[in-house]
Design an enzyme around this catalytic site. Structure first.
Site, short mmCIF file in Angstrom:
data_model
loop_
_atom_site.label_atom_id
_atom_site.label_comp_id
_atom_site.label_asym_id
_atom_site.label_seq_id
_atom_site.Cartn_x
_atom_site.Cartn_y
_atom_site.Cartn_z
CB ALA A 7 -3.15 1.48 -1.85
CE LYS A 8 -7.15 -2.29 6.00
NZ LYS A 8 -8.52 -2.57 5.54
CB VAL A 9 -5.41 4.85 0.89
CG1 VAL A 9 -5.27 6.34 1.14
CG2 VAL A 9 -4.26 4.35 0.03
CE1 TYR A 31 -11.75 0.58 4.84
CE2 TYR A 31 -9.80 1.59 3.86
CZ TYR A 31 -10.53 0.45 4.19
OH TYR A 31 -10.06 -0.80 3.85
CB SER A 60 -0.92 0.01 1.23
OG SER A 60 -1.86 -1.04 1.18
#
Length: 305
Positions: A157-159, A163, A63
């Protein structure tokens, strides 16, 4: 409320929970460019262990690479810091949240010299969608919000900032009286939940969304492997909202959600309105693994104590 623990790992050292603070002008707070992970530590027959630690840490670094954040530690150092955080707080079971963010310094969209900071917290956290949800299934609603387009945000990517989309979808579903949302992609196909991947079972085949507009879930990957090992047919292909309506079974996967059955979508009962046989089989296998009862998948666990 979060159940406070004793210590949080910040930038290479442990600080007291209440002292783990940042400046109000921290860059990521304003612009949303940070990356994070969610892991679980389970109490098992051979002690406590973190589920798929290496895979989670690799995704954290992937990420960061995607959004051009250089983490000032090695993957091994972060793995050790995660284990150390669980130990420092004397936790037998917990949720673990590492986060990498751009710290205080210059303001504006393009900064080069702000420090890259890392924090790792761990605390007791039960079933995300409720114990009853795990046992009997949850009610869901197709969201009016679309999931990210691949040319708007890079979905591998866990950005942190991504969220906001999840939060809006979750809020809409809860305020309408449902337990969770299901988001469609920008072409109108089923994508995922606000914080979960989604599976359906139809005519004996387990289907899940392909890796286009969704996060590459580690629990998702685990479920696919478990299904294939037991001879369940698996298809990674697009499907529509009305195919969920007529599915025999449906469930969410994720670190927080684990394996949570879906019993209703948009007022339509899924299958028999309770967890189906394939869902229950995969749940059983998953919870046996995290409890240390399955020697064939012991490599998925990293012992803490």
């Amino acid at each position: 409320m979060i159940q406070e623990t004793s210590k949080i790992w910040m930038d290479g050292r442990f600080v007291d929970w209440k002292e783990a603070n940042i400046h109000v002008l921290t860059h990521t707070l304003h612009y949303g460019l940070g990356v994070f992970e969610g892991l679980r530590c389970y109490k098992g027959e051979k002690g406590s262990a973190v589920f798929r630690l290496k895979e989670h840490v690799k995704r954290l670094f992937d990420s960061a690479l995607i959004v051009q954040i250089k983490i000032p530690y090695s993957p091994k150092e972060i793995e050790e810091a995660i284990i150390g955080t669980v130990k420092a707080n004397r936790l037998l079971e917990c949720y673990i949240r590492p986060i990498v963010f751009i710290g205080y310094g210059d303001m504006g969209l393009y900064v080069q010299k702000n420090p890259i900071q890392i924090a790792i917290a761990a605390w007791p956290w039960g079933t995300y969608l409720g114990d009853d949800g795990i046992k009997n299934g949850i009610r869901t609603k197709i969201s009016s919000f679309s999931r990210h387009h691949v040319n708007i945000s890079m979905t591998r990517a866990k950005v942190t900032g991504y969220y906001a989309n999840s939060l809006l979808a979750k809020r809409e579903a809860k305020e309408a009286g449902y337990d969770e949302a299901i988001l469609l992609d920008t072409d109108g196909y089923v994508a995922e939940g606000p914080g979960e991947n989604i599976f359906i079972v139809r005519n004996g085949t387990l289907k899940t969304t392909p890796l286009t507009s969704i996060l590459e879930g580690i629990t998702r990957n685990s479920v696919i492997q478990l299904a294939q090992e037991t001879g369940i047919s698996v298809a990674q292909e697009r499907f529509t909202r009305d195919e969920i309506y007529i599915a025999d079974e449906a469930f969410f996967t994720g670190t927080a959600a684990e394996i949570t059955p879906i019993r209703e979508v948009d007022g339509r009962v899924i299958g028999a309105g309770k967890p189906g046989e394939i869902t229950k089989q995969l749940q059983k296998s998953f919870f046996e693994i995290v409890a240390g009862k399955d020697p064939a998948h012991r490599s998925w666990l990293t012992q803490v104590i």
